[in-house]
Design a protein around this motif. Structure first.
Motif, short mmCIF file in Angstrom:
data_model
loop_
_atom_site.label_atom_id
_atom_site.label_comp_id
_atom_site.label_asym_id
_atom_site.label_seq_id
_atom_site.Cartn_x
_atom_site.Cartn_y
_atom_site.Cartn_z
N VAL A 64 0.85 -1.19 0.00
CA VAL A 64 0.00 0.00 0.00
C VAL A 64 0.89 1.24 0.00
O VAL A 64 2.03 1.20 0.48
CB VAL A 64 -0.94 0.04 1.23
N THR A 65 0.36 2.32 -0.54
CA THR A 65 1.07 3.59 -0.47
C THR A 65 0.39 4.45 0.58
O THR A 65 -0.83 4.49 0.67
CB THR A 65 1.05 4.32 -1.83
N ALA A 66 1.21 5.12 1.38
CA ALA A 66 0.67 5.95 2.46
C ALA A 66 1.37 7.30 2.44
O ALA A 66 2.54 7.41 2.06
CB ALA A 66 0.90 5.26 3.80
N LYS A 67 0.62 8.33 2.84
CA LYS A 67 1.19 9.66 2.98
C LYS A 67 1.66 9.82 4.41
O LYS A 67 0.89 9.67 5.34
CB LYS A 67 0.14 10.72 2.65
N VAL A 68 2.97 10.09 4.56
CA VAL A 68 3.57 10.24 5.88
C VAL A 68 4.10 11.66 6.01
O VAL A 68 4.79 12.15 5.11
CB VAL A 68 4.73 9.23 6.07
N PRO A 69 3.79 12.36 7.11
CA PRO A 69 4.30 13.72 7.26
C PRO A 69 5.82 13.73 7.43
O PRO A 69 6.38 12.88 8.12
CB PRO A 69 3.60 14.24 8.52
N VAL A 70 6.46 14.70 6.80
CA VAL A 70 7.91 14.86 6.91
C VAL A 70 8.18 15.52 8.26
O VAL A 70 7.50 16.48 8.64
CB VAL A 70 8.45 15.74 5.76
N LYS A 71 9.19 15.00 9.00
CA LYS A 71 9.51 15.54 10.32
C LYS A 71 10.95 16.02 10.36
O LYS A 71 11.82 15.45 9.70
CB LYS A 71 9.28 14.48 11.40
N ASP A 91 5.34 12.99 2.49
CA ASP A 91 6.04 12.10 1.57
C ASP A 91 5.16 10.90 1.30
O ASP A 91 4.40 10.47 2.17
CB ASP A 91 7.34 11.59 2.20
N THR A 92 5.28 10.34 0.11
CA THR A 92 4.54 9.12 -0.21
C THR A 92 5.48 7.94 0.02
O THR A 92 6.58 7.89 -0.52
CB THR A 92 4.05 9.15 -1.67
N VAL A 93 5.01 7.01 0.85
CA VAL A 93 5.83 5.85 1.22
C VAL A 93 5.06 4.59 0.85
O VAL A 93 3.85 4.51 1.05
CB VAL A 93 6.13 5.86 2.74
N GLU A 94 5.78 3.60 0.32
CA GLU A 94 5.16 2.32 0.01
C GLU A 94 5.46 1.34 1.14
O GLU A 94 6.62 1.15 1.51
CB GLU A 94 5.69 1.78 -1.32
N LYS A 95 4.41 0.74 1.71
CA LYS A 95 4.57 -0.19 2.81
C LYS A 95 3.98 -1.54 2.43
O LYS A 95 3.09 -1.62 1.59
CB LYS A 95 3.83 0.31 4.05
#
Length: 178
Positions: A64-71, A91-95
């Protein structure tokens, strides 16, 4: 003959007591209680572990692709200005995650009907809400106990008598996962 022990309590009190003790047993691995309570808790706990053993491998891995906030380095979200407004940068991350098949999902929900939510509080900041985490006992059942007891046909718990209690001379026992 009764099918279960009433333990000298009303039905709601009895259900709460048993749920609490089953949750404690699965979280800690062992509890100390009276013999009558231990025998009732054992029935429920062994049923849950048997369900977890049966459904332990019943999932599929899904990307799945998820949007993760940049920290930033302090762990705070990075903001950027878009059209005059401050918005969080993502950022878009694939998990790869486990997706339960229908029978495992049903088993998960059956187990959640019995167990109470468990919150772990770290020792160094005891009493603070900030660093507390909710423990996923169902995942522990499937991953830890399911694989541990895969080759075992029942008998997941053990009752060890430790003698009478000082106040009322009720037989105390240790109920532990084998």
């Amino acid at each position: 003959m009764a099918k279960y022990r009433k333990l000298g309590r009303t039905s709601s009190q009895r259900k709460a007591l048993l749920r609490n003790q089953v949750t404690a047993l699965l979280y800690h691995g062992k509890i100390t209680t009276t013999e009558a309570r231990a025998k009732e808790v054992r029935k429920i706990a062994e049923g849950l572990v048997a369900m977890a053993v049966k459904e332990k491998d019943n999932f599929e891995m899904v990307k799945v692709t998820a949007k993760v906030p940049v920290k930033d380095k302090d762990g705070k979200r990075v903001k950027e200005v878009v059209d005059g407004k401050k918005v969080t940068k993502y950022d878009t991350v694939e998990k790869e995650i486990k997706k339960d098949l229908p029978s495992r999902l049903h088993a998960r929900r059956q187990i959640l009907r019995v167990l109470y939510p468990v919150v772990s509080v770290p020792k160094e900041a005891a009493g603070r809400k900030r660093n507390t985490k909710e423990v996923d006992l169902v995942a522990k059942l499937f991953d830890e106990y399911g694989t541990k007891y895969a080759n075992r046909n029942g008998g997941y718990t053990r009752i060890v008598k430790i003698g009478p209690r000082k106040g009322d001379a009720a037989m105390e026992v240790i109920l532990e996962m084998v």
